[in-house]
Motif scaffolding. Structure first.
Motif, PDB file in Angstrom:
ATOM      1  N   VAL A  67     -22.858 -29.971  88.843  1.00  0.00           N
ATOM      2  CA  VAL A  67     -21.775 -28.656  88.414  1.00  0.00           C
ATOM      3  C   VAL A  67     -22.216 -28.953  87.437  1.00  0.00           C
ATOM      4  O   VAL A  67     -21.866 -29.908  86.676  1.00  0.00           O
ATOM      5  N   VAL A  68     -21.329 -26.743  86.964  1.00  0.00           N
ATOM      6  CA  VAL A  68     -20.741 -26.871  86.204  1.00  0.00           C
ATOM      7  C   VAL A  68     -19.366 -25.519  86.093  1.00  0.00           C
ATOM      8  O   VAL A  68     -18.956 -25.963  86.927  1.00  0.00           O
ATOM      9  N   VAL A  69     -18.380 -26.756  85.205  1.00  0.00           N
ATOM     10  CA  VAL A  69     -16.925 -26.259  85.725  1.00  0.00           C
ATOM     11  C   VAL A  69     -16.468 -25.774  84.227  1.00  0.00           C
ATOM     12  O   VAL A  69     -16.568 -26.045  82.829  1.00  0.00           O
ATOM     13  N   ARG A 105     -13.541 -22.277  87.535  1.00  0.00           N
ATOM     14  CA  ARG A 105     -14.603 -22.004  88.660  1.00  0.00           C
ATOM     15  C   ARG A 105     -15.403 -22.994  88.264  1.00  0.00           C
ATOM     16  O   ARG A 105     -15.931 -23.603  87.459  1.00  0.00           O
ATOM     17  N   ALA A 106     -15.915 -23.480  89.542  1.00  0.00           N
ATOM     18  CA  ALA A 106     -17.039 -24.505  89.933  1.00  0.00           C
ATOM     19  C   ALA A 106     -18.477 -24.208  90.479  1.00  0.00           C
ATOM     20  O   ALA A 106     -18.383 -22.821  91.380  1.00  0.00           O
ATOM     21  N   PHE A 107     -19.479 -24.614  89.577  1.00  0.00           N
ATOM     22  CA  PHE A 107     -20.878 -23.177  89.890  1.00  0.00           C
ATOM     23  C   PHE A 107     -21.857 -24.811  90.279  1.00  0.00           C
ATOM     24  O   PHE A 107     -22.097 -25.089  89.905  1.00  0.00           O
ATOM     25  N   ASP A 108     -22.704 -24.172  91.442  1.00  0.00           N
ATOM     26  CA  ASP A 108     -23.755 -25.006  92.146  1.00  0.00           C
ATOM     27  C   ASP A 108     -24.786 -25.112  91.188  1.00  0.00           C
ATOM     28  O   ASP A 108     -25.283 -23.412  91.148  1.00  0.00           O
ATOM     29  N   LEU A 109     -25.838 -25.599  90.155  1.00  0.00           N
ATOM     30  CA  LEU A 109     -26.748 -25.298  89.845  1.00  0.00           C
ATOM     31  C   LEU A 109     -28.078 -25.805  90.537  1.00  0.00           C
ATOM     32  O   LEU A 109     -29.224 -25.713  90.413  1.00  0.00           O
ATOM     33  N   PHE A 162     -19.269 -22.351  93.951  1.00  0.00           N
ATOM     34  CA  PHE A 162     -19.123 -22.939  95.435  1.00  0.00           C
ATOM     35  C   PHE A 162     -17.306 -23.256  95.695  1.00  0.00           C
ATOM     36  O   PHE A 162     -16.959 -22.830  96.192  1.00  0.00           O
ATOM     37  N   ARG A 163     -16.642 -22.723  94.010  1.00  0.00           N
ATOM     38  CA  ARG A 163     -15.223 -23.336  94.372  1.00  0.00           C
ATOM     39  C   ARG A 163     -14.439 -22.340  92.972  1.00  0.00           C
ATOM     40  O   ARG A 163     -15.249 -22.149  91.954  1.00  0.00           O
ATOM     41  N   THR A 164     -13.386 -22.329  93.468  1.00  0.00           N
ATOM     42  CA  THR A 164     -12.590 -21.120  92.279  1.00  0.00           C
ATOM     43  C   THR A 164     -11.130 -21.927  92.512  1.00  0.00           C
ATOM     44  O   THR A 164     -10.210 -21.958  94.024  1.00  0.00           O
ATOM     45  N   MET A 165     -10.802 -22.173  91.384  1.00  0.00           N
ATOM     46  CA  MET A 165      -9.457 -23.118  91.406  1.00  0.00           C
ATOM     47  C   MET A 165      -8.168 -22.281  90.584  1.00  0.00           C
ATOM     48  O   MET A 165      -8.882 -22.219  89.817  1.00  0.00           O
ATOM     49  N   THR A 166      -6.946 -22.519  91.199  1.00  0.00           N
ATOM     50  CA  THR A 166      -6.092 -21.738  90.740  1.00  0.00           C
ATOM     51  C   THR A 166      -4.159 -21.967  90.700  1.00  0.00           C
ATOM     52  O   THR A 166      -4.725 -23.161  91.331  1.00  0.00           O
ATOM     53  N   SER A 167      -3.819 -21.822  90.627  1.00  0.00           N
ATOM     54  CA  SER A 167      -2.409 -22.372  89.285  1.00  0.00           C
ATOM     55  C   SER A 167      -1.964 -21.191  90.492  1.00  0.00           C
ATOM     56  O   SER A 167      -1.458 -19.948  90.898  1.00  0.00           O
ATOM     57  N   PRO A 168      -0.359 -22.047  90.861  1.00  0.00           N
ATOM     58  CA  PRO A 168       1.054 -21.239  91.984  1.00  0.00           C
ATOM     59  C   PRO A 168       0.954 -19.797  91.545  1.00  0.00           C
ATOM     60  O   PRO A 168       1.165 -18.961  92.221  1.00  0.00           O
ATOM     61  N   ARG A 169       0.993 -19.790  89.936  1.00  0.00           N
ATOM     62  CA  ARG A 169       1.629 -18.910  89.417  1.00  0.00           C
ATOM     63  C   ARG A 169       0.532 -19.202  88.291  1.00  0.00           C
ATOM     64  O   ARG A 169       0.070 -19.376  87.698  1.00  0.00           O
ATOM     65  N   PRO A 170       0.986 -17.197  87.799  1.00  0.00           N
ATOM     66  CA  PRO A 170      -0.292 -17.324  86.894  1.00  0.00           C
ATOM     67  C   PRO A 170      -0.911 -17.896  85.716  1.00  0.00           C
ATOM     68  O   PRO A 170       0.754 -17.673  84.695  1.00  0.00           O
ATOM     69  N   SER A 188      -8.549 -31.388  93.329  1.00  0.00           N
ATOM     70  CA  SER A 188      -9.304 -32.291  93.709  1.00  0.00           C
ATOM     71  C   SER A 188     -10.928 -31.122  93.496  1.00  0.00           C
ATOM     72  O   SER A 188     -11.481 -30.008  94.800  1.00  0.00           O
ATOM     73  N   MET A 189     -12.370 -32.012  93.264  1.00  0.00           N
ATOM     74  CA  MET A 189     -13.037 -30.899  93.541  1.00  0.00           C
ATOM     75  C   MET A 189     -14.293 -30.602  94.725  1.00  0.00           C
ATOM     76  O   MET A 189     -14.435 -30.113  95.230  1.00  0.00           O
ATOM     77  N   GLN A 190     -14.111 -31.884  95.485  1.00  0.00           N
ATOM     78  CA  GLN A 190     -14.151 -31.986  97.066  1.00  0.00           C
ATOM     79  C   GLN A 190     -13.587 -30.694  97.383  1.00  0.00           C
ATOM     80  O   GLN A 190     -13.993 -29.920  98.538  1.00  0.00           O
ATOM     81  N   THR A 191     -12.414 -30.999  97.760  1.00  0.00           N
ATOM     82  CA  THR A 191     -11.480 -29.544  98.409  1.00  0.00           C
ATOM     83  C   THR A 191     -11.486 -28.308  97.902  1.00  0.00           C
ATOM     84  O   THR A 191     -10.467 -27.346  98.162  1.00  0.00           O
ATOM     85  N   GLY A 192     -10.913 -28.339  96.401  1.00  0.00           N
ATOM     86  CA  GLY A 192     -10.540 -27.350  95.385  1.00  0.00           C
ATOM     87  C   GLY A 192      -8.815 -27.234  95.672  1.00  0.00           C
ATOM     88  O   GLY A 192      -8.044 -26.387  95.438  1.00  0.00           O
TER      89      GLY A 192
END
Length: 833
Positions: free
Chosen positions: A364-366, A375-379, A385-393, A422-426
């Protein structure tokens, strides 16, 4: 730890300008990349960059027909002669003006360069033993404007030169009675290419507007007649003049006379009004673009690489950056360190990628970006497969992943907060507040669940991930913090600050253990538009695999390796000598200074007289909308390979790889008079295998060690391994790990590794810190062979299944056909009855 690191490869450097060349066998393409050249092996799918470099970007290159020599010429006309066999620079030469093209003759005896409106023919180096490798033979004049291209006939009798005056000139490389020069017109734009047909004087010329002209000659190559030598011709003409009383001078051939009065060569002067051979245009065509079929395609970051990271096994590298355009297209590239090629590109981010990291599994590359996403990328499937964001920009400028791969955190440069997912749930787990300035760097402890963050507020904060994510310790710095990293065993913390110092701390007690003042080691370069030298500092730190040294780099062309225990500089690497980049020189260039100031502060293109506006404070990459943009040399990220045998630097030029080459270093161990190759081979004849191995390692010649090991019988490996002292166990394991990567004796060396680890595993575990790089290199070699064999086995399995299914299908068809034929026979018999 040894510091004999040498330049190994350059990845991600893109083609700027210059010509491309094919190797002699046609399996490789040689391309200029900045002030170096890269060789792309199309057959084996590999790339390699030669260590030889010019002082500025390469404008043209020529390869000898046998593929052993290369001439590299930079933008100013400075040339170097490079051996493609030994990769060494053989000769330096300066043509004193920009060179447009260079080409060797097919027989390898001459080469021609074009500059301004003249073509100069030289004797090829290596043919004659001369002090000057570039001996001028003839000068050819004819075009009225700058020359652009060259091509030779197959027998090296003639060559053609294209020009910006829309004409193509054909010159004789030797004295031909029926050909000295000839001018071909007919184009309406600049000539960009001229090409002779095979074994013919017929040729094709291509102009910039896309017109293709086909020229047919009324004389074959065999029809060229030898002319008299210049001395004989001169005597004949003088005799004729005396007899006829004429005083006309020969305008075709003249002397080049040096300052000492010695004739250096001939000048061939041509005129379009006096042709020496009749040729004509037979056809004019306009070229059209056809469908493309990529055989080989590589691309890199357009401008700057911002970050890089090694995979846990050291086989792959991931880089992040942006292309510097108005509409940013940030790319995440995944590189294979063995082949030097990019095989995956991620383009999901909509703004600059600031940091990248691998998880502990290596699959996995983050990546963190200024677009406000992590973003997390499956090799395995090469997908996001995962995109993580903050509550405000928020714009994320730093990134870290813990040793388990379950926690991902990113620091914001505008809200001064750290976001934890969390990587598991995002899901967003926590927002860590406390810093009063932009968070510049993050790092997780490799042994504990502790996060270290450094900020511009002159503090380093240690966050406990197990105790409600509270601040465990706060370390005070003397200046703004720029980089932080943990030692591989987690017992030490290194921090780089704005004042150019590297400080070392104990995370458990929060006490400072030492510091290194590295400002003077950087030797900061002065930009062309700067009136005073800027104070630079380290922006990237990385511990070596054994934790005894630290690698540091920043806004400079130098990368430094320090010994942590002694706090001294061990070695300094100059990553580039390319003067086409900005901030390369430490002092002002007096040649560019006038009574009104530096010429770089004058914009010749605007004409409004206002000069060049200075860049705004905080601008790192310069004003890319200016008429004259020069990239600034800098090292944005550094990383040691887990094996400890190489390190990588993300710089303005690209991704630089430096590695150890033990085969070129003679480093004996405990040497005395009795340790000789003869004594070692004598031990081998008497079958004293353990003694022969010990003596070979004391002499420490790699070919001899390989010879001794491969002579040991397979059933004696266990006995030999059990009788080795501890110091030679480490040396033998290191040799097996490095040899296994390229050797074809896979099972043999795997047996050595298995016996060493089985018999001496407990002792190796006790000194795991020193053996860790060797074990990681062994894992890297085994993993590479495993991947290659698994692909081959899968291919064989699929082929066998296909063959079995095909034979089964044919058997069913044959059975059906036989049943049908039996039914027909029965019907015929019933009809007869």
């Amino acid at each position: 730890m040894k510091f004999a690191y040498k330049f190994s490869n350059l990845l991600g450097a893109f083609y700027r300008h210059g010509n491309l060349c094919f190797s002699k066998d046609g399996n490789s393409v040689i391309s200029p990349v900045g002030n170096r050249i890269s060789v792309f092996d199309l057959k084996n799918n590999r790339s390699e960059t030669l260590p030889a470099s010019t002082t500025k970007n390469i404008s043209c290159l020529g390869i000898s027909p046998d593929g052993s020599l290369a001439i590299l010429i930079d933008e100013d006309g400075a040339a170097i002669l490079v051996s493609l066999v030994t990769r060494a620079v053989l000769h330096h030469h300066h043509f004193h003006s920009p060179v447009h093209s260079v080409s060797f003759s097919p027989d390898g005896r001459k080469f021609v360069i074009t500059k301004e409106n003249v073509a100069l023919m030289y004797h090829a180096p290596g043919r004659n033993r001369e002090f000057n490798a570039f001996a001028l033979d003839k000068s050819y004049y004819g075009p009225f404007d700058e020359t652009t291209c060259i091509d030779w006939t197959d027998d090296s009798k003639c060559f053609a030169v294209g020009s910006k005056d829309m004409t193509t000139w054909i010159f004789g490389a030797e004295r031909w009675a029926n050909l000295i020069y000839y001018s071909l017109g007919g184009h309406k734009d600049i000539i960009v290419g001229c090409f002779f047909e095979n074994d013919s004087l017929d040729m094709y010329t291509v102009s910039q507007e896309g017109t293709l002209c086909v020229w047919e000659s009324d004389t074959a190559l065999e029809g060229l007649r030898k002319g008299p030598k210049y001395s004989e011709r001169k005597k004949m003409e003088e005799k004729k003049k005396r007899e006829e009383g004429e005083s006309n001078e020969d305008d075709d051939v003249e002397d080049i006379v040096g300052e000492d009065g010695e004739t250096r060569g001939d000048v061939i002067k041509g005129s379009a009004d006096t042709p020496k051979q009749v040729e004509g245009i037979k056809n004019v065509r306009y070229s059209q673009r056809s469908n493309e079929s990529y055989v080989f395609k590589q691309q890199g970051h357009f401008n700057n690489m911002n970050s890089l990271a090694y995979s846990p096994d050291g086989q792959y590298l991931v880089t992040g950056g942006d292309d510097g355009k108005v509409s940013l297209l940030p790319l995440g590239f995944l590189w294979n360190t063995n082949s030097g090629l990019c095989f995956v590109t991620f383009t999901e981010h909509s703004s600059g990628v600031t940091n990248v990291a691998f998880t502990s599994s290596g699959f996995v590359v983050v990546s963190a970006s200024l677009d406000g996403t992590v973003r997390a990328f499956d090799l395995h499937r090469y997908r996001n497969f995962r995109t993580m964001t903050s509550p405000r920009p928020a714009q994320f400028s730093s990134l870290a992943v813990d040793s388990s791969g379950e926690l991902v955190c990113a620091g914001s440069q505008d809200s001064f907060e750290i976001f934890l997912w969390s990587m598991q749930t995002g899901r967003l787990l926590e927002v860590l507040s406390g810093h009063e300035g932009p968070v510049s760097n993050l790092c997780f402890s490799p042994v504990q669940s502790v996060l270290a963050s450094v900020s511009w507020d002159k503090t380093v904060r240690l966050w406990d991930m197990l105790d409600s994510w509270q601040t465990k310790e706060t370390l005070r710095l003397t200046s703004d913090g720029l980089a932080v990293t943990y030692r591989p065993d987690g017992q030490e913390l290194a921090v780089a600050s704005l004042d150019g110092e590297i400080t070392f701390w104990t995370p458990q007690t929060g006490g400072q253990t030492g510091s290194i003042a590295g400002r003077h080691d950087l030797q900061m370069g002065r930009k062309e538009t700067e009136k005073i030298t800027a104070k630079q500092s380290f922006t990237s730190l990385c511990y070596s695999a054994d934790g005894e040294s630290i690698l540091a780099g920043g806004q400079s062309k130098f990368v430094c390796i320090y010994n942590i225990k002694e706090h001294v500089l061990m070695k300094k690497f100059e990553i580039s000598c390319n003067l086409s980049l900005d901030a390369m020189e430490e002092f002002l260039d007096r040649r560019k200074m006038t009574e009104f100031g530096s010429l770089s502060l004058v914009d010749e293109g605007t004409g409004d007289g206002d000069g060049v506006e200075l860049s705004l404070p905080g601008v790192k990459r310069g004003d890319m909308s200016s008429r004259r943009f020069i990239p600034e040399i800098r090292v944005s990220s550094l990383c040691f390979s887990p094996t400890g045998r190489s390190w990588a630097a993300a710089s303005t030029e690209g991704l630089l790889i430096y590695s150890l080459d033990a085969s070129l270093v003679f480093d004996p161990y405990d040497l005395d008079m009795d340790v000789t190759p003869a004594s070692i081979r004598k031990q081998m004849k008497t079958k004293e295998w353990a003694s022969a191995i010990l003596l070979s390692f004391r002499l420490n010649e790699m070919p001899l060690i390989r010879e001794v090991l491969e002579a040991v019988p397979y059933d004696q490996i266990t006995v030999v391994c059990s009788s080795l002292p501890d110091v030679y166990v480490d040396k033998l394991l290191n040799f097996v790990a490095s040899t296994l990567e390229k050797s074809n004796h896979l099972q043999f060396y795997l047996s050595w590794a298995q016996c060493l680890l089985t018999l001496h595993g407990q002792k190796l575990k006790n000194r795991s810190g020193a053996v860790l790089p060797t074990v990681q290199q062994l894992l890297k070699s085994i993993q590479r062979h495993s991947d290659d064999l698994s692909k081959l086995c899968d291919w064989n399995i699929y082929n066998i299944r296909y063959a079995a299914a095909l034979s089964k299908q044919r058997g069913m068809k044959r059975t059906a056909a036989e049943s049908l034929s039996d039914e027909d026979e029965e019907e015929e018999e019933s009809g007869v009855r």
